[in-house]
Design a protein around this motif. Structure first.
Motif, PDB file in Angstrom:
ATOM      1  N   LEU A  91     -59.350 104.620  -6.494  1.00 53.22           N
ATOM      2  CA  LEU A  91     -59.796 103.389  -5.814  1.00 53.22           C
ATOM      3  C   LEU A  91     -61.026 103.703  -4.952  1.00 53.22           C
ATOM      4  O   LEU A  91     -61.786 102.866  -4.679  1.00 53.22           O
ATOM      5  N   TRP A 233     -59.972  97.067  -1.316  1.00 51.85           N
ATOM      6  CA  TRP A 233     -58.865  98.239  -1.432  1.00 51.85           C
ATOM      7  C   TRP A 233     -59.194  98.937  -0.156  1.00 51.85           C
ATOM      8  O   TRP A 233     -58.260  99.304   0.563  1.00 51.85           O
ATOM      9  N   GLU A 298     -52.827  95.537  -8.034  1.00 55.82           N
ATOM     10  CA  GLU A 298     -54.002  95.429  -9.370  1.00 55.82           C
ATOM     11  C   GLU A 298     -53.358  94.559 -10.259  1.00 55.82           C
ATOM     12  O   GLU A 298     -54.059  93.503 -10.855  1.00 55.82           O
TER      13      GLU A 298
END
Length: 393
Positions: A91, A233, A298
């Motif tokens: 990520l 993120w 996600e």
């Protein structure tokens, strides 16, 4: 509720003052107190409960993992621990690639993550750290040394390290404070406890340049702003700046205690066997919980949801003239009132069935679950003028 509150007073140390509510149940973005009253939770345990309360993905992951392995110590490893580290590095994406790789150390909390990162910076052979005024990094002795508020620090001085505080957002002051003896620059991309103060454009990039000029590490504390909270993120990704160290916690476990220190490039290998440790950090249950959080964000497209809904809430709050400024990104939102009436506003909101937070006498913070619904957001915005009326703002 009175019985629980009185028992709390008798049995627990008075570190937080009397509890505002005795909560007994939660579902989604709603909680209920001991008297049966329902509230919309717009604080999420201070940006912790990413998936709200009782989310089936989180409950299922924790339950399934407990039926196999609950704790094994760090003499051993488990699948969830390795997979979570790999997922966090994925990520971070371009940052890992740009720095030539990365590694993770798991902890149990944000303060512990920052303690670990603080120790990591000492492995550079330097001891000086530059941090920002208004920053909050934790209450343990090392993390407290980096925390700005004098009322938190002074009763426990002397604290570790050589720490210089500079005004947040002032790139010139930052550059003037960093020297060849500086081990690290530690910054929050968004200051949460200060009332959701967003880094100005170019500030984090300037911090990167200054760190590089002096051979210092650039450390981003994303304990509150990370794991989808801002619609990315990590909050620093919007600035396209690559750090050396990232600390995480809060929303990572969705309510189950876990934190992480991510070292990139040379920072990945500064801690070696014997330098640091933890009993519970990286245990398989906590890692399974964190994986469930990341997979759900996600799979359910929550980053886009957070971006869109956050903008609607900020616009709605700003529409009232008694709000002088609204700040933030995604579902990390701060606002200033025309008067020092934040405490009264928090109380009025609670009476109206909404849980919000005061960070200063004039500032309010919202950090709801990432699964906050459009309907719950709309009900809060509809109630907002009446809340301000009731608080006599």
């Amino acid at each position: 509720m009175n019985d629980l509150t009185s028992r709390y007073t008798e049995a627990l140390m008075n570190t937080f003052g009397p509890p505002k509510l005795a909560l007994v149940r939660g579902k989604g973005t709603h909680v209920w107190d001991a008297d049966g009253k329902e509230y919309v939770d717009l604080l999420a345990g201070i940006a912790v409960n990413s998936l709200g309360h009782g989310h089936p993905a989180l409950v299922g992951a924790i339950t399934e993992q407990l039926q196999t392995l609950g704790h094994v110590s760090n003499f051993f490893t488990t699948g969830p621990q390795v997979e979570l580290a790999e997922t966090l590095l994925r990520l971070l994406g371009g940052g890992v690639t740009a720095q030539g790789g990365g590694k993770v150390f798991f902890t149990n909390s944000g303060a512990e993550a920052n303690e670990g990162a603080f120790k990591l910076t000492r492995r550079t052979g330097r001891t000086h750290v530059v941090v920002a005024e208004g920053g909050f990094h934790g209450r343990t002795m090392g993390a407290l040394a980096l925390t700005s508020k004098a009322a938190y620090r002074e009763p426990f001085e002397p604290l570790p390290g050589e720490v210089t505080f500079v005004p947040y957002g002032d790139a010139d002051a930052l550059a003037a404070a960093v020297t060849g003896d500086t081990a690290a620059i530690c910054l929050e991309p968004i200051q949460g406890e200060a009332g959701v103060v967003v880094a100005p454009d170019g500030y984090l990039a300037a911090a990167r340049r200054v760190a590089d000029e002096h051979g210092a590490l650039l450390w981003f504390d994303e304990v509150q702003s990370g794991i989808g909270r801002t619609g990315d993120w990590f909050a620093h990704l919007r600035h396209e700046v690559v750090p050396d160290v990232v600390t995480l916690a809060k929303g990572l476990g969705g309510g189950f205690p876990i934190g992480a220190v991510v070292g990139l490039g040379r920072a990945a290998d500064l801690l070696q066997p014997g330098n640091h440790g933890t009993t519970f950090g990286g245990n398989p249950v906590a890692c399974a919980a964190a994986l469930a959080v990341l997979r759900t964000i996600e799979a359910d497209g929550l980053l886009e949801h957070v971006r869109v809904l956050g903008e609607k809430i900020r616009d709605g709050l700003a529409a009232d003239p008694r709000v002088t400024e609204v700040r933030g990104e995604g579902l990390l939102i701060g606002l200033d009132l025309v008067s020092e009436s934040a405490a009264a506003v928090v109380q009025a909101a609670q009476e109206a069935g909404f849980i919000i937070n005061m960070t200063t006498p004039q500032r309010i913070r919202l950090a709801p679950p990432l699964v906050l619904t459009d309907d719950d957001a709309a009900s809060f915005l509809q109630a907002w003028p009446g809340i301000l009326d009731a608080a006599e703002v």
